[in-house]
Structure formats: structure tokens, C-alpha cells
Design an enzyme around this catalytic site. Structure first.
Site, short mmCIF file in Angstrom:
data_model
loop_
_atom_site.label_atom_id
_atom_site.label_comp_id
_atom_site.label_asym_id
_atom_site.label_seq_id
_atom_site.Cartn_x
_atom_site.Cartn_y
_atom_site.Cartn_z
N GLY A 147 0.80 -6.85 11.73
CA GLY A 147 -0.36 -6.27 11.04
C GLY A 147 -1.61 -6.28 11.90
N HIS B 144 0.13 -5.49 6.81
CA HIS B 144 0.38 -4.21 7.47
C HIS B 144 -0.61 -3.17 6.97
CE1 HIS B 144 4.70 -5.65 8.18
NE2 HIS B 144 4.16 -5.51 9.37
N GLY B 145 -1.14 -2.39 7.88
CA GLY B 145 -2.01 -1.29 7.50
C GLY B 145 -3.48 -1.62 7.65
N SER C 125 -3.40 -4.04 13.17
CA SER C 125 -4.45 -3.04 12.89
C SER C 125 -5.39 -3.59 11.83
CB SER C 125 -3.84 -1.74 12.35
OG SER C 125 -2.96 -1.19 13.29
N ASP D 292 11.71 -3.69 15.33
CA ASP D 292 10.69 -4.25 14.45
C ASP D 292 11.22 -4.25 13.01
OD1 ASP D 292 8.07 -5.11 13.92
OD2 ASP D 292 7.37 -3.06 13.55
N ASN E 75 1.48 -7.28 16.88
CA ASN E 75 2.05 -5.96 16.58
C ASN E 75 0.98 -5.00 16.07
OD1 ASN E 75 4.31 -7.61 16.85
ND2 ASN E 75 5.45 -6.55 15.27
N VAL E 76 1.00 -3.79 16.63
CA VAL E 76 0.03 -2.76 16.22
C VAL E 76 0.77 -1.46 15.94
CG1 VAL E 76 -1.98 -1.42 16.94
CG2 VAL E 76 -1.76 -3.79 17.69
P1 13P Z 1 -0.15 -2.57 11.52
O1 13P Z 1 0.42 -1.30 11.04
O2 13P Z 1 -1.09 -3.22 10.53
O3 13P Z 1 -0.79 -2.43 12.87
O4 13P Z 1 1.05 -3.60 11.69
C1 13P Z 1 2.10 -3.26 12.57
C2 13P Z 1 3.18 -4.25 12.52
O5 13P Z 1 3.00 -5.41 12.20
C3 13P Z 1 4.53 -3.79 12.89
O6 13P Z 1 5.47 -4.76 12.70
#
Ligand code: 13P
Length: 294
Positions: free
Chosen positions: A218, A186-187, A220, A80, A239-240
Site C-alpha cells: 500500500g 491499498h489505494g 501509494s 504479488d 509496494n507501489v
Molecule cells: P498501492 O496500490 O496502495 O500502491 O499498494 C500496492 C501494493 O501494496 C501491491 O501489493
């Protein structure tokens, strides 16, 4: 065992998404796999550069192989946000099945040129060693990091992926997948969550005409409705990370508070693994990848 591209192709034709879940320890990986096994779901397990360095790239690959053998599930191991050719090469040498080259902080032309070089390198490895490795590129500016953020999220129109650039980028680089910026970050943001620009996603998809797989980073903190609509509009990998990290940390905190005398690592970590399993299980259900192991 299905090839990674077949896993994503099935998701695209049946309109569901494969979850990409980050891990940096063996018990987090075990918890992710447990959720996938219970849901009979194909999954992607990912390490960032930092996560990979912590667990070890070869160790991550060996553990993933062990879980594949034990469960017979399609489990794709992905790097990643690889930001240099060195880290991409390291992951491929360790046996990763997929790599994400993130050149999104570079000027567009430089990102295109660097991504193209990575794709050429990977195709050469595939030919020489009879392997199949997915290559993901990234276009647009994705804000945040995989943490809890106290501030509100502010996304500017120029952060978003341009549909025309995405089309040219796909044609000129030869990538398999593209991570897009469409209001995601992200986050998890305490003040004001992520709101996807679904019209932008529709435009990107119509330009690309199914040439490549669309990826949403992102994962989450995005509303369930936006996630479902993004999948309807062609996103096949989500992606999480943050929600896994938060669940893990809070469960450890709780356990230590409740049993301050406990020193046995697996007893302290078991509730944390269970918390991770729950998060992943819910995401698999939301993404529609339950019962999709062929
Ligand atoms: P989150 O941390 O927002 O879930 O995003 C994860 C991500 O995109 C890893 O590449």
C-alpha cells in the site's frame, strides 16, 4: 548478478528500501525499468494474479529477462498477493524470482499452515533446480484495493499485525519476508490518508530481531515522512501500484482528449509511459535506493 536475498540484505544493512512496482503491460514495465536505470537502482517488478494473467506469466518473465540483459540491473520479478498454491506454482514455473503468498484473509492457524506448505514447496524447487526464490507471507488485515477511494480510510486496531504472532509466524513458516499491516492500505484515499503506526512497526521489528525482511504494502498515498521513518525502522521492500495506475490512466485520457484523431498506439502510450517513469523515479529517490547497484 546479485541474488534476490542479497539485494534485500544490502537494503537492510544500509537502511534503504527496494521499490516493488506493479505492471501489466510491456510499456509500463519499460517505464519502470527506465526510471531504475536512470537512478541506478535495484528494483522489484510485480504482477498480481490479474496483472500476470493479462500480460502472461511467461511473457512477464521473458520481458524481465530481456531488461535484465539489456540493463545489467538487479531486477527481481515478484508475484504479488498470490492467494492459492496453483497461482504460486504457475509463477514459479514461469521463472518468477519471488512469490508473495497472501493468506491474510484466512484464520491465523490456517494462514500459518498454508504458508508453511508453500515455503516447503518452494524450498524443494530451489534444491531440485538450483534456484533461489524469495517467499513473502502476510499477517494482519490490509484494507482497500489499488484504486482511488472516495471514502475515508478506517483502520481498526485488530487489523494490525501482532508482534508476537509475527514472530511465531516467521519461526514456524520459514518465510523470507513478511508483509505487515501497520496503518497502511491499498489505494489512495481522498478523505483522510494512511497514517502508519510506527510504534507498532518498532515492536514488530524488535520481536523479529532481523530474522526476516519487513515489507510495506500500500505504498501509494503514504506521507513521505512516514515512509522515511518506516525505512529507518527496518522496512526493506515497499509496494507501489495505485500511483502508477493513476498516472498512466490520466496521461492516456489527456492524450486522447488533446489529439482525438491519433490512432498510433505508441504515440498515445508514450506520455503514459513517461508519467509512470516519473512516479517510479520519485519513489526510488524517496526509498533511498538510488545508486545502490553494486
Ligand atoms: P498501492 O496500490 O496502495 O500502491 O499498494 C500496492 C501494493 O501494496 C501491491 O501489493
Amino acid at each position: 548478478m546479485l541474488k534476490p536475498v542479497d539485494v534485500l540484505n544490502s537494503a537492510r544493512s544500509e537502511r534503504y528500501a527496494i521499490g516493488s512496482f506493479n505492471f501489466s503491460t510491456a510499456e509500463i514495465l519499460r517505464a519502470i525499468v527506465k526510471a531504475a536505470r536512470e537512478r541506478k537502482a535495484p528494483i522489484i517488478v510485480s504482477t498480481s494474479e490479474g496483472e500476470g494473467n493479462f500480460i502472461g506469466f511467461r511473457e512477464a518473465a521473458a520481458l524481465t529477462n530481456a531488461w535484465r540483459a539489456a540493463t545489467k540491473l538487479p531486477i527481481i520479478l515478484n508475484l504479488d498477493h498470490g492467494k492459492s498454491s496453483e497461482i504460486i506454482k504457475k509463477a514459479i514455473a514461469a521463472g518468477y524470482d519471488a512469490i508473495h503468498f497472501d493468506g491474510s484473509s484466512l484464520p491465523y492457524e490456517k494462514n500459518l499452515a498454508e504458508t508453511k506448505k508453500i515455503v516447503e514447496y518452494v524450498r524443494n524447487i530451489e534444491k531440485t533446480f538450483d534456484r533461489q526464490i524469495l517467499v513473502e507471507g502476510e499477517l494482519g488485515y490490509l484494507r482497500g484495493s489499488s484504486n482511488l477511494h472516495k471514502e475515508a480510510l478506517e483502520i481498526k486496531p485488530e487489523d494490525l499485525t501482532s508482534p508476537d504472532q509475527a514472530n511465531e509466524f516467521a519461526d514456524k513458516t520459514g518465510i523470507d519476508s513478511l508483509a505487515v499491516a501497520i496503518g497502511n492500505a491499498h489505494g489512495v484515499f481522498a478523505k483522510g490518508g494512511e497514517k502508519l503506526d510506527l510504534e507498532r512497526l518498532r515492536e514488530i521489528r524488535s520481536k523479529l530481531e532481523g530474522k526476516i525482511f519487513l515489507v510495506l504494502h500500500g505504498g501509494s498515498g503514504i506521507s513521505e515522512n512516514d515512509i522515511k521513518e518506516a525505512i529507518r525502522r527496518g522496512v526493506v521492500k515497499i509496494n507501489v501500484n495505485t500511483e502508477i495506475r493513476v498516472a498512466y490512466k490520466e496521461a492516456i485520457e489527456e492524450e486522447i482528449k488533446e489529439k482525438p484523431e491519433e490512432t498510433t498506439p505508441y504515440k498515445i502510450l508514450e506520455p503514459a509511459a513517461e508519467a509512470v517513469r516519473k512516479v517510479v523515479s520519485e519513489k526510488i529517490k524517496l526509498f533511498g535506493s538510488e545508486n545502490k547497484v553494486l
